[in-house]
Enzyme design. Structure first.
Site, PDB file in Angstrom:
ATOM      1  N   HIS A  81       0.856  -1.188   0.000  1.00 39.68           N
ATOM      2  CA  HIS A  81       0.000   0.000   0.000  1.00 39.68           C
ATOM      3  C   HIS A  81       0.896   1.244   0.000  1.00 39.68           C
ATOM      4  O   HIS A  81       2.036   1.192   0.451  1.00 39.68           O
ATOM      5  CB  HIS A  81      -0.829  -0.056   1.300  1.00 39.68           C
ATOM      6  N   ASP A 101       2.678  -5.106   7.452  1.00 44.09           N
ATOM      7  CA  ASP A 101       1.449  -4.328   7.330  1.00 44.09           C
ATOM      8  C   ASP A 101       0.295  -5.323   7.396  1.00 44.09           C
ATOM      9  O   ASP A 101       0.062  -6.075   6.449  1.00 44.09           O
ATOM     10  CB  ASP A 101       1.461  -3.565   6.002  1.00 44.09           C
ATOM     11  N   LYS A 120     -10.788  -1.001  10.080  1.00 48.76           N
ATOM     12  CA  LYS A 120     -10.922  -2.114   9.135  1.00 48.76           C
ATOM     13  C   LYS A 120     -11.282  -3.404   9.863  1.00 48.76           C
ATOM     14  O   LYS A 120     -11.309  -4.480   9.269  1.00 48.76           O
ATOM     15  CB  LYS A 120      -9.615  -2.305   8.351  1.00 48.76           C
TER      16      LYS A 120
END
Lengths: 405, 123
Positions: A119, A196, A222
């Site tokens: 990302h 991550d 999330k």
């Protein structure tokens, strides 16, 4: 799982006159009523600053806040509670590591590995740090199925990188990378490892001691929790040697005109008033996940994955990026469709109440790897249904017909 | 807002067969603009007469139906206009050229070629 949808008030609403089918869970998940209530309850009954109060209300708030730290510790099986740092989100966690680790341990000419499927929140901070400190940034390639190319990774490790950033699950492709094995390989080569875990935290159990990673980052929003709160896990012995990134209240031991000494972990990395209500909401989100259990989550999501893959295969114009296999992935799917731009698909689906993401999903490097600029992403979670997937499939077929005549 | 008519046939046909699509070799001025949301980019080129009137205009790149149709209609409008006339063009007029209301979520797409034009004009 039957009554799970009833716990998410937003899932009852209509969008453009149609029932909402929410397929943007990789961006942010919806919130169950228990999390929403925990936030309201905190503000109605328990709001107070943490860590610096003598009065009972402040002490209570501090206790609740610190309890959540222990809950997070258990949730990811960290060795020590002070290895859990509350941040504003995964992006902030990842930025802290890039900036603080590089300041403490890296020097000009050192190599850092990031990944093609990372990302922007991983790539960009390291690019900025690399430029400032003259580090060499190298990208770990992904194979056509979207998984990190292990052979290429092993070759890159021969360059003796000092730091390796790994993505647990790609936010575009949904594929699970072998991060445990990759961490061990990186350690053998002498590198520290950051994972991550933003996309995996709501879908797979995490055990940082088993993974043996040095850092791990994720966001609350999330995983059914509030926005504005995230976690940075770091091994104690590393965090202790790393400088703070934000300065202010709470992170100090003593301040004089001449000099400031810093507080021990975790306060050293938590300057200012933290997102207290959000942390308490995060605690509630963890309880929500644990009540369902990862076993049940993975069973439902596995069924949705298989069904979605089967449905997509029925649309000849649709090409899925990465793995077409139901194994070793979560129900996150990115695709392109012959003759129709992703933005047009998203707009047309929105007219039918279906929320999907169009664009590069903060992963431009990965899209370039697949020689495209943008894709459509449908990211599901256990509250999505097969009926919603049917609606998506039918709407996609109508969209192609409309465009291609 | 119901934006269903943004995909009516007139717009889709502009998308399928855009006017002035292509690259010219020696433009007087050109600009390339990227939509950061999707990575799409449009290159806009103009050829001016000595008096500063648009003699020829071309655009190229990738984009969605909205950005391509808007670029197609905008470039057609630009032909024969003076630089002064181009400078007076307002964003609302671009919306009017398309003939439909485009919601805020798609403004970046709608105005991509317009932004390239503003860049060419230095405004």
């Amino acid at each position: 799982m039957q009554n799970i949808r009833a716990q998410f008030p937003i899932l009852k609403r209509k969008v453009n006159g149609k029932p909402l089918a929410y397929f943007d869970n990789a961006a942010t998940t919806q919130k169950p009523v228990s999390v929403i209530d925990a936030l309201t309850r905190f503000y109605r009954e328990a709001n107070a600053p943490v860590h610096r109060s003598v009065y009972s209300l402040g002490v209570e708030a501090t206790e609740r806040y610190e309890e959540v730290r222990t809950e997070v510790q258990k949730f990811i099986n960290a060795k020590h509670a002070e290895e859990i740092i509350f941040t504003g989100g995964a992006t902030e966690s990842l930025n802290i590591v890039a900036s603080s680790f590089s300041e403490a341990f890296l020097k000009a000419g050192d190599t850092v590995l990031v990944g093609d499927s990372d990302h922007h929140a991983v790539i960009v901070p390291w690019q900025a740090v690399a430029e400032k400190k003259k580090l060499k940034l190298t990208f770990i390639p992904v194979a056509d199925n979207g998984v990190i190319d292990l052979a290429a990774y092993k070759t890159l490790l021969k360059t003796k990188p000092k730091f390796v950033a790994l993505t647990y699950i790609s936010n575009v492709l949904g594929v699970i990378n072998p991060v445990k094995e990759m961490t061990a390989l990186a350690h053998k080569a002498g590198a520290a490892v950051m994972i991550d875990a933003a996309q995996s935290v709501a879908h797979t159990p995490i055990d940082v001691q088993k993974l043996n990673c040095d850092f791990l980052a994720f966001s609350g929003h999330k995983m059914y929790g509030p926005t504005g709160v995230g976690v940075l896990y770091g091994k104690k012995e590393l965090l202790e040697r790393m400088p703070p990134r934000t300065f202010g209240g709470n992170m100090i031991a003593e301040v004089t005109r001449e000099k400031t000494t810093y507080a021990p972990l975790p306060a050293k990395f938590e300057a200012g008033t933290p997102p207290i209500a959000e942390v308490i909401g995060l605690g509630e989100a963890i309880r929500f996940i644990q009540k369902i259990g990862f076993k049940a989550i993975q069973k439902t999501e596995g069924e949705l994955t298989a069904y979605a893959l089967k449905s997509f295969a029925k649309i000849p114009e649709l090409s899925l990026l990465g793995s077409k296999n139901a194994q070793n992935r979560i129900p996150v799917f990115s695709f392109i469709m012959c003759g129709v731009h992703p933005h047009d698909i998203a707009t047309l689906l929105d007219r039918e109440g279906i929320s999907v993401r169009a664009g590069h999903h903060c992963a431009e490097v990965l899209h370039r790897r697949f020689s495209i600029t943008a894709s459509v992403r449908a990211s599901l979670t256990f509250y999505n249904t097969k009926a919603e997937i049917d609606r998506l499939r039918e709407a996609l077929i109508r969209t192609v017909k409309k465009f291609n005549g | 807002m119901d934006n269903s008519d943004i995909y009516r046939e007139e717009i889709l046909s502009q998308y399928r067969n855009p006017q002035n699509f292509g690259v010219m070799k020696r433009p007087s001025r050109e600009s390339y603009k990227v939509n950061p949301l999707c990575g799409d980019g449009i290159r806009l080129q103009i050829l001016l007469t000595p008096k500063g009137v648009v003699k020829k205009v071309r655009f190229s790149g990738t984009g969605c139906a909205i950005s391509i149709a808007a670029a197609s209609l905008l470039t057609s409008w630009m032909e024969g206009k003076s630089l002064a006339q181009l400078k007076r063009l307002k964003p609302e007029s671009v919306q009017k050229l398309l003939g439909v209301e485009v919601g805020p979520a798609r403004h970046k797409c709608l105005f991509l070629s317009f932004e390239a034009l503003r860049d060419i004009l230095g405004v």
